[in-house]
Design an enzyme around this catalytic site. Structure first.
Site, PDB file in Angstrom:
ATOM      1  N   HIS A 135       1.605   4.369  -2.849  1.00 52.37           N
ATOM      2  CA  HIS A 135       1.786   5.915  -2.690  1.00 52.37           C
ATOM      3  C   HIS A 135       2.578   6.408  -3.137  1.00 52.37           C
ATOM      4  CE1 HIS A 135      -1.820   6.760  -0.767  1.00 52.37           C
ATOM      5  NE2 HIS A 135      -1.911   5.875   0.777  1.00 52.37           N
ATOM      6  N   HIS A 187       0.904  -1.224  -0.548  1.00 47.82           N
ATOM      7  CA  HIS A 187       0.055  -0.179   0.216  1.00 47.82           C
ATOM      8  C   HIS A 187       1.059   1.658   0.018  1.00 47.82           C
ATOM      9  CE1 HIS A 187      -3.382   2.243   1.721  1.00 47.82           C
ATOM     10  NE2 HIS A 187      -2.687   3.412   2.127  1.00 47.82           N
ATOM     11  N   GLU A 188       1.536   0.971   1.316  1.00 49.13           N
ATOM     12  CA  GLU A 188       2.526   2.269   1.146  1.00 49.13           C
ATOM     13  C   GLU A 188       3.810   2.126  -0.184  1.00 49.13           C
ATOM     14  OE1 GLU A 188       2.073   4.639   3.018  1.00 49.13           O
ATOM     15  OE2 GLU A 188       0.697   3.183   4.752  1.00 49.13           O
TER      16      GLU A 188
END
Length: 279
Positions: A196, A192-193
């Site tokens: 980003h 997920h990170e």
């Protein structure tokens, strides 16, 4: 149009992450300038902007930052770090993105190991960061106050600036595959990170109104999904499409996070080309 994106994201670089979301999850928050830049890129993608490559690889330096020498202190063994890299490769493989572990280092530092965003984290990263802007620095910390992890969106940064050193991904050590954080221990917090870090926003950004996450094929959702019970299916916005609760950029538990959309993958490629590939 390309110069407009560069100018807008430079403004985002100046603000960095002053608007962190301090919930018990991801601390990455898109500034208004970054949202504007993403919307500009969406317009270009609709007009046929396509990356010139069909795959790319990312070198990774892993920094284990613990409070002591034991596993509970955050001192992950090599095999668990390799499991995290293998998981990233599995989750990103459908989109031609791969990860190569270049190096691992370990630091015992109470303040660094338990820091969130701020001057302590900057000091840690200035001491540990390696490589150019296209190299991923992954910090595995023993604790991040109130968060599972956080990252920085790509932008135009000077190699000697704080923005360059802040760049990277921080996650809790026990979210790697086999970690002790039940429900979030399949390596998908880092997935997920890193999404980003590659320029993709939360699926729930913007709620039901406006441009949402500025990617056309992720249906709008009013707020983040939690847990793993989606029966009946969740549909929180009147616009077409069920909530993307299985998307890596939502907040579901790891077992329920299974995909990026083609539009998100295209955004990663275009952000990579725009901001990291030539660094």
């Amino acid at each position: 149009m390309r110069s407009t994106i560069i100018a807008v994201v430079w403004l985002a670089a100046l603000s960095f992450m002053c608007d962190l979301v301090h919930g018990l999850d991801c601390g990455t928050h898109a500034s208004e300038a970054f949202i504007e830049a993403a919307n500009e890129m969406n317009v270009q993608e609709r007009s046929g902007r396509i990356s010139q490559v069909d795959s790319f690889g990312i070198d990774v330096y892993v920094h284990v930052v613990s409070v002591g020498q034991s596993l509970d202190d955050g001192n992950l063994p090599d095999n668990m770090i390799h499991d995290q890299i293998n998981a990233l490769n599995a989750y990103y493989a459908p989109h031609g993105i791969s990860f190569a572990l270049v190096g691992i280092d370990r630091t015992v530092n109470q303040a660094w190991a338990t820091s969130g965003e701020g001057s302590t984290a900057l000091a840690m990263k200035k001491a540990l960061r390696k490589g150019s802007y296209k190299v991923l620095n992954l910090y595995l910390q023993q604790q991040i106050p109130n968060l599972f992890g956080y990252a920085y969106y790509p932008s135009r940064v000077d190699p000697n600036s704080d923005g360059f050193f802040l760049d990277g991904v921080c996650v809790r050590y026990n979210t790697v595959p086999g970690g002790s954080f039940a429900g979030w221990n399949e390596g998908k917090v880092a997935t997920h990170e890193i999404g980003h870090w590659l320029g993709v926003m939360h699926t729930f950004d913007g709620g039901c109104d406006g441009t949402g996450d500025s990617v056309d094929d992720t249906p709008a959702e009013a707020s983040y999904a939690g847990g793993c019970d989606f029966n009946p299916p969740r549909d929180s916005c009147p616009s077409p499409g069920l909530d993307p609760v299985h998307n890596y950029m939502d907040y579901s538990n790891d077992p329920c996070m299974t995909n990026f959309t083609p539009g998100q993958a295209a955004r990663m490629y275009n952000m990579w080309d725009e901001f990291r590939a030539r660094s």
